[in-house]
Each structure stands twice: as structure tokens, then as C-alpha cells.
Design an enzyme around this catalytic site. Structure first.
Site, short mmCIF file in Angstrom:
data_model
loop_
_atom_site.label_atom_id
_atom_site.label_comp_id
_atom_site.label_asym_id
_atom_site.label_seq_id
_atom_site.Cartn_x
_atom_site.Cartn_y
_atom_site.Cartn_z
N HIS A 80 41.33 25.48 17.01
CA HIS A 80 41.01 25.47 15.58
C HIS A 80 40.36 26.78 15.13
O HIS A 80 39.56 26.80 14.18
CB HIS A 80 40.17 24.23 15.23
CG HIS A 80 38.83 24.13 15.93
ND1 HIS A 80 38.30 22.93 16.35
CD2 HIS A 80 37.92 25.07 16.27
CE1 HIS A 80 37.11 23.16 16.91
NE2 HIS A 80 36.87 24.44 16.87
N HIS A 95 30.64 23.46 12.84
CA HIS A 95 30.07 24.74 13.31
C HIS A 95 28.88 25.12 12.44
O HIS A 95 28.90 26.13 11.74
CB HIS A 95 31.13 25.83 13.26
CG HIS A 95 32.35 25.52 14.07
ND1 HIS A 95 33.32 24.66 13.65
CD2 HIS A 95 32.75 25.94 15.30
CE1 HIS A 95 34.28 24.57 14.57
NE2 HIS A 95 33.95 25.33 15.59
N HIS A 99 37.55 30.42 25.84
CA HIS A 99 36.99 31.48 25.00
C HIS A 99 35.48 31.51 25.13
O HIS A 99 34.84 30.52 25.46
CB HIS A 99 37.41 31.38 23.53
CG HIS A 99 36.91 30.18 22.74
ND1 HIS A 99 37.11 28.88 23.13
CD2 HIS A 99 36.25 30.11 21.56
CE1 HIS A 99 36.60 28.06 22.21
NE2 HIS A 99 36.06 28.77 21.25
N GLU A 131 34.52 22.98 24.30
CA GLU A 131 35.22 22.25 23.23
C GLU A 131 36.38 21.42 23.76
O GLU A 131 36.81 20.45 23.14
CB GLU A 131 35.75 23.23 22.16
CG GLU A 131 34.66 23.88 21.35
CD GLU A 131 35.18 24.89 20.34
OE1 GLU A 131 34.40 25.34 19.50
OE2 GLU A 131 36.39 25.25 20.38
#
Lengths: 279, 135
Positions: free
Chosen positions: A12, A59, A193, A240
């Protein structure tokens, strides 16, 4: 009866949303990514789900640090688009399904998952970028959406095992809803990431490939991955990926892999996409 | 693994400040400041007088100084979380990628180039021992 017919795993990355919103999808940096999502978009258009449960993380937009729910289920009629610091994304508001969401809460709490009920919530790129990738840029989103926000920002995030079990409980809850509905579930975020500190930019393609293989063929192996292993091997933000295990848990034992796509990079992220149909 | 062992294991990952419960506790007011930058009026007020605006929040002097200096890694160490720090970068008209590049000590161009070539390999970055070539 309502049925979960398929699961979609997708990154995302916020830069993907910014790219679409600014009309840059044709640029050489981005064009291969959008080409890679074409089959998923076509699949979504063919499948025409009534409801999408989107497992994502906020976030620091809907939730600051006053309250940090581990699992928060959106029960509102509508979810406005958050201004994350550069104006809200120009996408349609997200329409909820309060009746089904309330039923999910009831069923999940009785199954011993302590769900936080959220009646007003803005949604950020974690939820809207997956919709953009799978649905394009319509005037209105083609299905109703139930957001399930998972805390993966403040450690520890819920374990992969906990997420997988939550997915199974979601499947049971959906199947006990007495209405003919075709439901899909999104697991979003990832893949490898890290976007903080001197180690930022870390990508681990073998880890990601094995994760995609595991979703398709051996989810039990993924469920056993320790939180530390995600952080150490695939980057601090790769945690995530536990949200993809909620999705996989909701599909039942047997799945068929319909589509897979993987590409590095989008900004600092390895982008992955998988579609699994329940069999 | 106990919570304490977990923290020790986090500390062993080089180049990374894991935002765990203790660090989040230390960073609470800093992150609330960063969260306030979601509103355009607050961004303008901050840019008009940075030092004065930061005094609205009960952060430590060390955190305040790191904000004014845009000392990104220090902000991580003192409990800032990257998603909140990004709002400071956006307030400066910079991108996430810019902020990440500053944390690595690369120029933004070098960082983008590294990502285009597949990103940073985890080899040598899994533990302090591996970083020092001992594992």
C-alpha cells in the site's frame, strides 16, 4: 449466506497513490508497476464483490498515540479520506457496511478477539492505495468496505499466529451472516522494506518470494515466522506482512493462486500482489 | 521470548531504532507535535516560528533541538516514529524518500539509485556481529 470468496495481498505504498493522483502512471519509473496490476484489476472487475474487508494499518493519521488499538474495526456508514499532511487524496469516500461490521464485532469478541469498535474514522493511504490499485479511479468505489486497522507501528505488532487465527474467526463470522453476499478480504502493506535509520532501503527478494509461495502452498510455515525475523531479515516495516496472514486465515484451508506480481522498487518498498481464491 | 529478551534482540539490529513501548513512551509528546502538523494551519504556525511552536508541546530539550536541526536519526533514537517524522519532512516540502536518504547519510539521488538497483541487501545488516564482519 455470506461467503469470503477470495483474498488479495497487496502493498500500500503511499507514493503509488501520489503517482496516480498526479497523473504520472505513464512515467518509466511507474509504468511497469501499473502494467503488473492490470490482471488484478481485471480480476476485481470480473469478480464484482459486494463487500471488501480491508486489513491495513493507519500511519499516525486516524490514530495518534493517545490510544493504540491492536485491532480496530470500522463500523461507520462512511469513512472520510485523511489529510496526511499534503491534502486528502482525491478519491471517493469509502462506504462502510455497519450492519455486517457490527455482526463481525459481536462474533469476533465472542471468539475471544478483543476488537476495538470505531464509529468515526478517517482512512489513509494504507486503505485507499489498495483500492486504487485494484479498482482504478472510479467515481465511486465498486463495493462497500469494512476497514480493519491493525497496529503494526508500535511494537510489538500482533504475532503472525494471532493474525492468522483472527482471519479464521473472520471467516466463521462472515459465514454466519444471513445474507447472500460475495466478500473479498485484502491483506495489505509490505513487502520487505525499511524506511527508518541508516539501514533504510533494505529489500529482501528471496524472503518476499518465499512469503508469496507460503501463502499459496504452506501458510503454516509463515504463521511460525517470529516478529524478530521480519524485522531482521526483511526490514523494520516488513512486519506489516502479518496483515496478509489475517487475509490468508480467512480463506480456509484450500486456495488457488490466480495471480502474482512482484516488483522493486516503489519508493523504498518491494511491491507484491497475490490473488488467492478459496476452494 | 520474554519482552526483555525481545528488546535486547531489537537492539542488536544495526541501523534501526525499533519503536517499542519504551521508546514510544519517551517519544509521546514529540510524536504529538509531529501529529499536529497534519493540519495546514499548524504547519504554517510552525514554519513561521519553529522554536516557539515546539514549546506548545511537552517534549524534552534534546527532542526540541533535534526537531529544529532536522536531526532525523536522533529523532528516531529519542522516540520519534518514522510515519510521524514524515509529517515534518512534508512540512518542509520534502518527500519520504528524501527523509530516508538523510537517515542513511546518502544524497537523495544516491538513495533513489540504490532502490532502482534492488535496494539494500540484508547481508551484513542482520546483527551487530554481522555488521562488524564477525558472523
Amino acid at each position: 449466506m455470506a461467503r469470503i470468496v477470495a483474498g488479495i495481498g497487496t502493498s500500500h505504498t503511499p507514493a503509488i497513490g501520489a503517482c496516480v493522483d498526479n497523473g504520472k502512471t505513464g512515467e518509466p519509473y511507474w509504468a511497469p508497476l501499473f502494467k503488473g496490476y492490470e490482471p488484478a484489476k481485471a480480476w476485481m472487475a470480473r469478480t464484482r464483490p459486494d463487500v471488501a474487508i480491508v486489513v491495513y494499518n493507519d500511519h499516525v493519521n486516524a490514530f495518534d498515540f493517545k490510544i493504540i488499538p491492536t485491532f480496530a474495526l470500522g463500523c461507520a456508514e462512511e469513512f472520510p479520506i485523511a489529510d496526511e499532511g499534503w491534502g486528502p487524496r482525491p478519491v471517493p469516500p469509502v462506504k462502510g457496511y455497519p450492519e455486517l461490521a457490527a455482526h463481525l464485532v459481536q462474533s469476533l469478541v465472542l471468539d475471544e478477539f478483543d476488537i476495538t469498535i470505531v464509529n468515526e474514522m478517517q482512512v489513509d493511504h494504507g486503505l485507499t492505495v489498495p483500492l486504487t490499485l485494484l479498482c482504478g479511479t472510479p467515481q465511486a468505489w465498486p463495493c462497500r468496505v469494512i476497514p480493519l486497522a491493525v497496529n503494526v507501528i508500535q511494537y510489538p505488532a500482533p504475532t503472525g499466529h494471532r493474525c492468522y487465527m483472527l482471519g479464521r474467526a473472520i471467516r466463521k463470522a462472515v459465514e454466519s451472516w444471513n445474507e447472500e453476499l460475495k466478500v473479498v478480504i485484502f491483506g495489505t502493506g509490505g513487502m520487505s522494506h525499511q524506511i527508518q535509520g541508516p539501514r533504510a532501503g533494505l529489500i529482501n527478494t528471496p524472503f518476499d518470494t518465499a512469503f508469496l509461495d507460503g501463502l499459496s502452498r504452506d501458510p503454516e510455515r509463515l504463521v511460525a515466522i517470529e516478529p524478530l525475523e521480519y524485522l531482521r531479515d526483511a526490514g523494520a516495516e516488513a512486519i506489516e506482512l502479518v496483515m496478509w496472514l489475517v487475509m490468508r486465515g480467512a480463506l480456509g484451508e484450500r486456495v488457488e493462486e490466480i495471480h502474482r506480481f512482484y516488483r522493486v522498487p516503489a519508493s523504498s518498498t518491494a511491491v507484491g500482489n497475490i490473488i488467492l481464491e478459496s476452494r | 521470548m520474554t519482552a526483555r529478551e525481545q528488546t535486547e534482540a531489537y537492539e542488536d539490529i544495526p541501523g534501526t531504532w525499533v519503536f517499542d513501548a519504551q521508546r514510544a513512551r519517551q517519544g509521546y509528546h514529540l510524536n504529538e507535535f509531529l501529529y499536529s502538523l497534519m493540519k495546514a494551519a499548524n504547519r504554517a504556525a510552525f514554519l513561521a516560528n519553529e522554536a516557539e511552536y515546539t514549546r506548545r508541546f511537552a517534549m524534552t530539550e534534546a527532542q526540541r533541538t533535534a526537531v529544529l536541526r532536522r536531526d532525523w536519526n536522533k529523532l528516531l533514537e529519542l522516540g520519534g516514529v518514522s510515519y510521524a517524522l514524515a509529517k515534518l519532512a512534508f512540512t518542509d516540502g520534502k518527500s519520504y524518500q528524501y527523509m530516508a536518504s538523510r537517515m542513511t547519510g546518502m544524497t537523495e539521488k544516491e538513495y533513489v539509485e540504490m532502490m532502482l538497483h534492488g535496494g539494500r541487501s540484508p547481508d551484513g545488516w542482520r546483527s551487530r556481529a554481522e555488521r562488524q564482519g564477525r558472523a
